[in-house]
Design a protein around this motif. Sequence first.
Motif, short mmCIF file in Angstrom:
data_model
loop_
_atom_site.label_atom_id
_atom_site.label_comp_id
_atom_site.label_asym_id
_atom_site.label_seq_id
_atom_site.Cartn_x
_atom_site.Cartn_y
_atom_site.Cartn_z
N LYS A 11 47.97 46.09 50.27
CA LYS A 11 46.98 45.40 49.46
C LYS A 11 45.67 46.18 49.53
CE LYS A 11 49.13 41.61 48.26
NZ LYS A 11 49.41 41.32 46.89
N ARG A 12 45.00 46.26 48.39
CA ARG A 12 43.72 46.94 48.35
C ARG A 12 42.67 46.02 48.95
NH1 ARG A 12 41.22 48.56 42.72
NH2 ARG A 12 41.75 46.38 42.42
N THR A 13 41.79 46.58 49.76
CA THR A 13 40.73 45.77 50.34
C THR A 13 39.74 45.41 49.24
OG1 THR A 13 39.47 47.73 50.96
CG2 THR A 13 40.93 46.80 52.62
N PRO A 14 39.33 44.16 49.16
CA PRO A 14 38.39 43.77 48.09
C PRO A 14 37.02 44.40 48.31
CG PRO A 14 38.75 41.96 49.60
CD PRO A 14 39.68 43.06 50.02
N LYS A 15 36.30 44.60 47.21
CA LYS A 15 34.94 45.13 47.29
C LYS A 15 34.04 44.07 47.90
CE LYS A 15 35.75 48.86 44.86
NZ LYS A 15 35.23 50.17 44.88
N LEU A 16 33.11 44.52 48.70
CA LEU A 16 32.14 43.62 49.30
C LEU A 16 30.96 43.49 48.35
CD1 LEU A 16 32.30 45.14 52.87
CD2 LEU A 16 33.37 43.04 52.09
N GLU A 17 30.33 42.33 48.34
CA GLU A 17 29.18 42.12 47.47
C GLU A 17 27.93 41.93 48.30
OE1 GLU A 17 27.70 38.48 44.94
OE2 GLU A 17 29.35 39.50 43.90
N ARG A 72 27.95 45.90 44.46
CA ARG A 72 29.19 46.02 45.21
C ARG A 72 29.06 47.22 46.13
NH1 ARG A 72 30.92 45.89 40.06
NH2 ARG A 72 31.52 48.07 40.22
N LYS A 74 30.98 49.55 49.74
CA LYS A 74 32.07 49.82 50.68
C LYS A 74 31.47 50.16 52.03
CE LYS A 74 33.79 53.00 47.98
NZ LYS A 74 34.58 54.06 47.39
N ASP A 83 28.56 51.05 45.17
CA ASP A 83 29.37 51.60 44.09
C ASP A 83 28.48 52.01 42.92
OD1 ASP A 83 31.55 51.04 45.59
OD2 ASP A 83 32.33 49.46 44.30
N SER A 86 26.84 49.67 39.87
CA SER A 86 26.98 48.25 40.22
C SER A 86 25.65 47.64 40.65
CB SER A 86 28.00 48.07 41.35
OG SER A 86 27.48 48.50 42.58
#
Length: 97
Positions: A11-17, A72, A74, A83, A86
């Motif tokens: 699973k891809r790790t979700p982007k942090l906000e 967003r 990483k 990112d 963003s």
Amino acid sequence: MAGGFRRGGRKRTPKLEGRGELQSLEREGPFKEWLGMPDLYRYQLVVDGETYSYQTEDAELPVSVGDRVVFRYKETKAGNWVDRNSLGKAIDPSEYQ
């Protein structure tokens, strides 16, 4: 090539906000990564006491110190990287008129 195709069951790790008040902003550059590439500027952003790095071709950012921002990012060994494209001003619906 099909977009979004991934091998394996990982699973891809979700982007942090990130969200908060921009407290300081420092620009480095321009840097030339290689021939033919546009100049890149690196920014050090401090948002609510956390430091983030942002890299873009723009010499000026659409945000300024004191603005409420949202983006967003990483988490990497080198720090927190925002990112590309963003970063923007956070709009509070109660103040929007």
